[in-house]
Design a protein around this motif. Structure first.
Motif, PDB file in Angstrom:
ATOM      1  N   ASP A 114      67.684  -2.851  18.341  1.00  0.00           N
ATOM      2  CA  ASP A 114      67.325  -1.717  17.508  1.00  0.00           C
ATOM      3  C   ASP A 114      66.589  -2.098  16.236  1.00  0.00           C
TER       4      ASP A 114
ATOM      5  N   ARG B 257      64.228   1.066  17.830  1.00  0.00           N
ATOM      6  CA  ARG B 257      64.472   2.418  17.322  1.00  0.00           C
ATOM      7  C   ARG B 257      64.303   2.429  15.808  1.00  0.00           C
ATOM      8  N   ASN B 258      63.567   3.410  15.318  1.00  0.00           N
ATOM      9  CA  ASN B 258      63.335   3.569  13.882  1.00  0.00           C
ATOM     10  C   ASN B 258      62.849   2.270  13.228  1.00  0.00           C
TER      11      ASN B 258
ATOM     12  N   ASN C  85      55.384  -1.509  17.654  1.00  0.00           N
ATOM     13  CA  ASN C  85      56.533  -1.533  16.739  1.00  0.00           C
ATOM     14  C   ASN C  85      56.635  -2.867  16.002  1.00  0.00           C
TER      15      ASN C  85
ATOM     16  N   LEU D 157      63.963   3.545  26.866  1.00  0.00           N
ATOM     17  CA  LEU D 157      64.811   4.129  25.819  1.00  0.00           C
ATOM     18  C   LEU D 157      65.918   4.975  26.427  1.00  0.00           C
TER      19      LEU D 157
ATOM     20  N   PRO E  77      71.446   2.930  24.046  1.00  0.00           N
ATOM     21  CA  PRO E  77      71.713   1.740  23.253  1.00  0.00           C
ATOM     22  C   PRO E  77      72.643   0.774  23.991  1.00  0.00           C
TER      23      PRO E  77
END
Lengths: 416, 333, 286, 260
Positions: free
Chosen positions: A132, A136-137, A360, A403, A407
């Protein structure tokens, strides 16, 4: 009363002088802050990471584009809190331009969170491998030139089923996020290739007595997948061997690493031939890898027999940073705009192959399937048996589809 | 660990008042002369660590009970805020911040009271061991529980609210927020020293059997002391997670637990202000020891400073200061 | 069934190891009311020293002896140079031991680094022993069980039959009485601390051979000792044995049948013990 | 010492204190063995006996410091055997300790104040006592009664031994005591201080009874109406001072030659 006042004035003056930030944003100096675990049980890993940073800086002679590089170091204790504290100190007090680190997964997420709040600084991951951190983010100023725990295991699952013929397996792994990630990376390929997981043992981090786990491992399996780190791994292996266990092993990334292979004590002949996956291997047969190892050994005679994945990760990150700095001629103006654009597009030559970044800012890099082998002098090392080229974070799957796997966790993937 | 050579117990003197005013003025001005790093990372961090240590100073200095579970109480409050409020792992219940904070403080205070009820069965050195074991047990629980506490990772993205257009996580507002809470806690503790409850605690510290023979329910008083200390620690815990923006088992592990003890003892248990003196020194060491001695051996420095203080000045820096004053002051009688 | 018996055996042998560490801790506590929070550091240091001795001499037995002797001497020095000047100041002694443990941990990291060490155990003890039902069991772990029984018996004989032992027991029961009988208290304290520390060093070698030694083990064994002694009753060697048994079994059964919260169980046992019997199972009311 | 003015009327038992077969063991050691005893309201009694006869243990059993392992204890008709110590104190039982148990780091004023507070309401008050707090006035009255008004603000550890004994008694007299247990209050006092002590005891309001452990017979026999002699944890003899002094057994075994 006057005395008290006097003392206080002195204290205040002292405090003021202390509190003034170090304002030498002088031209000609680029400040790099590096953080790693230099205390506690993981100190040895952090120390090797720092060796990687220093080796890279030595190669550049602490100068890039005519500017001196000043290195600031900070220690963490592998907890996210301490990583945040260390990053704050480097950024807000030492006023560094660039941060390199941290070492462990949860720390990485914490530093990424912090990076969101400090757009004027560029962050390079050390060797932390939580998914992560970039999946993610992600933070626009956080770059990871090394793989995550899933990427590391790319291809190992298929290899184990197809080449080794291990169809039934149990996993023994530490009960925390990095191990979940590592196990997930292994199982994604393994289950797709038709392997079955008989049982998953999640062991508390720091557990030393594995005798009961060893006793619980069923007899009708083909192999054990072990994702334990440091002394936990050493303990499991020696106890399993001593209790007469004879099933072959498949190793997680940190299990088959110099930090385990070079531990002191009875040689673990049992480990020889164990397959594993990593972003590097001790015997890569490329000139750049050999040069890296030779320079590591020359610079740090007291280091490991061969650089660990921690030294390698920090080294790659530092090299990425310095290479990009060279390309933009040390220009960090306008919130590192040119620097970051260069980083995003760079094709970095590392000792372990070419690394590019995805959208990313996560590495797409070669991964290696290795097996443990023994050198004539008895030193264990990881030998490459297969290169999996240019693995991306989603293992080639569609990002959305990947995704949707959710998680990492104790039961992900389900692998039915 | 306590007491001075002064034979006469005196009330608050003018000098004390002056000192308090001077220090307080300095603390108010501080963020205007300090950089954001010094405001938050040194200033607010010292205040907050000092506040958690203050809860220990209150327990140990007034009541003679050294509890190592104060960090657990603070952590309990922090975790509750994280779970009830908003966090970046999408595991929060999304309550409004005020409700989350109030319930967090209530729960943590109850937790601290429960710890007290268990540990007051024993006294002195036994209390240290038992509270240490409780603290470690709580740490392991938080580490292993993924359903509610998100295990090893804990929670991130914890922020103080924006009220009245002020973002309370900005350095200066956050510093003042911490200062305000800490000041209230500090003066409450100072006030309590001479209150009936505070006096009775000191009586219990000096001689619990006698207190019983005067009609005091010693056990109840001790447990109530834990409640008060837990209240202080839980406010500290909420501020702590706002400062760090996160909480994880590492925040409540054995390291932070011992740190708080080190802070309280380095400063001195003799007076509430000792907790803050210790916190400032500790924070400075933690941030700058690595710069002072360039090697990797800075933990040695921290250990050595701590050992030197407990060996040579049992009353901490506060005791050292008092000795120094007695030494330099002209003999008056 | 096999797993059940294996788990019991594993619990027993782990308990044996815990007993070795905790017996020194409880002795020192019982006589001196000194909660030695550096006890885990002594354990680890003993293991490292023992490892070096064993490497140099090639003999595991000499390594174990080296671990015992080195740490016993260190314990004696600590008592003579530091703790005797703060007798009766429980809290201060405890704090000093915290300081010592922080310093020792860093020194050990500097000297021995962070890699994991494992002893070469003698060939006679390596491998497995045949047993009914479970077929095989690790020989060395049975050996630990034997050592713990021997040490336990030796301690019992020492405390019960010798003059110094009787003085020590008198001191556990009533410290003031010990002083009143005209015994040289300092000498008794010094003896106890020497033995207690030496046992920690010895346990370091024994434990380092069964499992491994690495930074962080100091804290782990300190916590184990704390819980064992709290449950068993502080100051009681028999209590340490009983406590070790409970904790060792709880840990292994937790690992076998409910690994997620296994580590929490030991602490639950401790809290329950405290709730119903604050002085520990075999402890005397303070 | 002001009389609290409360009428002391009791239902049920005619006695202030009744012990029925009280025993206390420490492990294998029998410290108290089947002790029975009746003490009238307002009665003043001495307990005599050699060291280790169980006198202090008797006090500890009555106050609950070390509760009895067998037998019953009744205080003004109420069975207090199972009550925690502080509850017994609140019912009007008070004691002093053989070795002064005082709050050494607090002032005399604080010590006396705590004694007042222990038996009145508001023990848990988080407020500092205001000037109108009745306990403040009671504290000062008590200090005058035990002649400590000069040293009110002194820290206890700075007091002389005699002053500490006085403070010990002052603390036991706080509130509305009905029965005092005085454990060798005269130990270590000078002759003059003893005289003071005796007059202080004789000056107590008549409804306050006490039991005094005293080695000095001259002190004890001048202030009491009854004497209990203990031996090996048992009651050996009971009677008035003159009966006891004339009892041949007592003379032979306990009083020895010096008292005749």
């Amino acid at each position: 009363m006057k005395k008290a006042l006097g003392v206080l004035i002195i204290c205040a003056a002292l405090a003021v002088s202390l509190c003034l930030p170090v304002t030498s944003q002088a031209d000609g100096v680029i400040k790099i802050g590096a953080m790693a675990t230099l205390e506690g049980p993981f100190a040895v890993l952090g120390q090797d990471g720092m060796r990687g940073v220093k080796l890279a800086l030595q190669q550049w002679n602490y100068t890039v584009a005519g500017k001196k590089i000043k290195l600031y170091t900070m220690s963490t204790d592998a907890t996210p809190d301490s990583a945040t504290r260390a990053a704050r100190k480097l950024v807000e007090q030492d006023k560094v331009d660039i941060v390199i680190g941290p070492l462990s997964g949860s720390e990485g997420i914490a530093v990424k969170d912090y990076a969101h709040t400090q757009p004027q600084v560029t962050f390079f991951n050390g060797i932390s491998a939580a998914q992560d951190t970039t999946l993610r983010n992600p933070a626009p100023n956080f770059f990871r030139f090394t793989g995550d725990g899933v990427q590391f295991m790319a291809g190992v699952g298929e290899y184990v089923v197809q080449v080794k013929g291990y169809k039934k397996i149990v996993t023994v792994a530490e009960d925390y996020s990095f191990a979940y990630t590592n196990v997930m990376g292994f199982l994604l390929g393994y289950c797709k290739a038709g392997g079955k997981v008989v049982k998953r043992f999640w062991v508390p981090v720091g557990n030393k007595d594995y005798s009961t786990i060893v006793a619980s491992i069923p007899d009708d399996i083909d192999a054990i997948f072990v994702a334990l780190g440091g002394s936990d791994a050493v303990n499991f292996l020696s106890q399993y061997e001593q209790a007469g266990g004879d099933k072959p092993m498949v190793g997680g990334t940190v299990t088959i690493d110099q930090s385990v292979l070079s531990s002191k004590g009875r040689r673990k002949t049992y480990m020889i031939g164990t397959p594993s996956g990593s972003a590097m291997a001790d015997n890569l047969d490329t000139p750049s890898w050999k040069k890296f190892v030779a320079e590591y050994k020359a610079a740090f005679p007291k280091g490991f027999p061969s650089p660990s994945v921690f030294a390698w990760g920090y080294y790659v990150s530092t090299v990425a940073c310095l290479t990009a700095l060279d390309k933009v001629n040390g220009d960090l103006s306008n919130n590192h705009k040119a620097f970051r654009e260069t980083l995003s597009k760079i094709e970095l030559q590392t000792p372990s192959g070419v690394v590019r970044l995805d959208e990313n800012r996560q590495a797409i890099a070669d991964m290696f399937i290795t097996e443990v082998a023994e050198r004539p002098d008895g030193v264990l090392y990881s030998k490459v048996v297969k290169v999996v080229p240019q693995v991306n974070q989603t293992l080639g799957m569609d990002r959305k589809e990947f995704l949707a796997l959710g998680p990492v966790g104790r039961n992900n993937p389900p692998c039915n | 660990m306590r007491g001075s050579n002064a034979q006469v117990i005196r009330g608050t003197s003018q000098a004390d008042v002056l000192w308090h005013v001077l220090v307080f003025v300095f603390l108010l001005v501080y963020p205007w002369i300090a950089s954001p790093f010094w405001t938050v990372q040194i200033g607010a961090q010292s205040l907050i660590l000092g506040m958690i240590a203050l809860s220990l100073t209150f327990l140990a200095g007034y009541g003679g009970m050294v509890s190592l579970a104060q960090v657990s109480v603070a952590g309990c409050a922090g975790y509750t805020v994280a779970v009830l409020g908003v966090n970046s792992f999408n595991m929060g219940l999304g309550w409004p911040w005020l409700a989350a904070v109030i319930l967090a403080i209530v729960i943590a205070t109850l937790f601290g009271t429960l710890i007290g009820a268990i540990s007051v069965q024993t006294t002195g050195i036994y209390t240290i061991m038992i509270t240490l074991a409780i603290a470690v047990g709580f740490y392991y629980f938080a580490r292993q529980n993924y359903n509610i506490l998100n295990g090893w990772n804990g929670f991130a993205g914890l922020k103080p609210p924006v009220i009245g257009g002020v973002n309370w996580r900005d350095p200066v507002p956050f510093y003042y927020l911490s200062l305000a809470v800490v000041a209230v806690a500090y003066f409450v503790v100072v006030y309590l020293r001479r209150s009936t409850f505070g006096l009775s605690l000191q009586g219990i510290r000096d001689n619990d059997r006698r207190m019983q023979a005067l009609g005091f329910n010693v056990r109840a008083h001790r447990i109530l002391a834990y409640t008060v200390a837990a209240l202080i620690a839980s406010f500290g815990g909420v501020l702590m997670i706002w400062l760090n923006g996160r909480i994880s088992p590492g925040s409540i592990g054995i390291g932070p637990t011992i740190d708080i003890l080190v802070i309280a003892v380095i400063g001195g248990l003799g007076h509430p202000v000792g907790a803050f003196i210790g916190a400032v020194l500790f924070t400075l060491l933690e941030n700058f020891a690595i710069d002072l001695i360039a090697s990797e051996r800075f933990n040695l420095l921290i250990g050595a400073v701590f050992l030197a203080i407990v060996l040579f000045s049992p009353d901490g820096l506060l005791g050292l200061w008092q000795k120094l004053r007695q030494w330099t002051a002209p003999a008056t009688h | 069934m096999k797993l059940f018996i294996m788990t019991i055996l594993n619990g027993l042998t782990l308990a044996a190891l815990y007993f070795l560490v905790a017996s020194g801790f409880t002795l020192v506590f019982g006589v001196m009311r000194n909660v030695n929070l550096a006890h885990g550091s002594l354990f680890l240091l003993g293991a490292y020293v023992g490892f070096d001795v064993a490497e140099a001499t090639g003999s595991w037995v000499l390594g174990a002896a080296g671990g015992f002797v080195a740490i016993a001497i260190l314990g004696l020095l600590l008592q003579v140079c530091i703790f005797r000047f703060m007798e009766g100041q429980d809290l201060r002694q405890t704090l000093v031991t915290i300081g010592i443990s922080i310093i020792l941990a860093d020194v050990m990291l500097a000297v021995w680094g962070g890699v994991t060490y494992q002893f070469e155990i003698p060939d006679a003890l390596y491998g497995v022993t045949r047993l009914p039902i479970i077929k095989v069991y690790t020989t060395y772990r049975l050996f630990i069980l034997l050592i713990a029984v021997v040490i336990g018996l030796a301690l019992w004989l020492f405390l019960d039959k010798t003059r110094v032992g009787m003085m020590i027991r008198a001191g556990v029961d009533d410290r003031d009485m010990l002083a009143a009988t005209g015994v040289n208290v300092h000498r008794v304290f010094a003896i106890v601390f020497t033995i207690g520390a030496g046992l920690a060093g010895f346990a370091g070698v024994v434990g380092g051979s069964a499992l491994s030694i690495a930074p962080g083990e100091d804290l782990r064994y300190l916590l184990a000792s704390l819980v064992v002694v709290i449950v068993g009753g502080m100051g009681s060697v028999g209590g340490a044995a009983l406590g070790a048994l409970l904790i060792g079994l709880a840990e292994q059964f937790g690992l076998a049948y409910s690994p997620t919260y296994g580590v929490v169980y030991t602490f639950i046992i401790m809290v329950l013990t405290l709730a119903f019997r604050p002085q520990g199972l075999l402890g005397r009311r303070a | 010492m002001k009389d609290s003015g409360k009428a002391q009327s009791f239902v049920g038992s005619p006695y202030a204190l009744e012990l029925r077969g009280v025993g206390r063991t420490f492990g294998a050691l029998v410290a108290l063995n089947d002790v029975s005893m009746n003490v009238q309201a307002g009665e003043r009694r001495a307990v005599l006996g050699a060291n280790g006869a169980g006198k202090t243990t008797l006090f500890n059993a009555i106050t609950g410091d070390f509760p009895p392992t067998s037998g019953r204890i009744t205080f003004f008709g109420e069975d207090i055997t199972e009550l925690p110590p502080h509850e017994r104190i609140r019912r009007g039982l008070r004691r002093t300790y053989q070795n002064s148990l005082l709050f050494n780091n607090l002032s005399v004023r604080d010590n006396l104040y705590l004694a007042q507070r222990g038996v009145s309401r508001g023990r848990f008050s988080f407020r500092r006592p205001g000037a109108d707090d009745p306990a403040i006035e009671q504290t000062e009255n008590m200090a005058r009664f035990v002649h400590l008004e000069e040293v009110l603000n002194l820290i206890v550890s700075a007091l002389s031994h005699g002053q500490q004994r006085q403070l010990e008694i002052g603390m036991a007299l706080a509130g509305a005591p009905r029965l005092l247990l005085l454990d060798e209050p005269a130990a270590g006092l000078s002759a003059a201080e003893r005289t003071d002590l005796m007059s202080m005891l004789n000056g107590l309001p008549s409804h306050i009874g006490f039991i005094i452990i005293e080695h000095d017979l001259d002190v004890a026999l001048k202030v009491v109406e009854n004497v209990t002699i203990m031996e090996n944890g048992r009651v050996f003899k009971e009677g008035s001072p003159s009966e006891i002094q004339e009892d041949p057994d007592v003379q032979a075994i306990y009083l020895g030659e010096s008292h005749r």
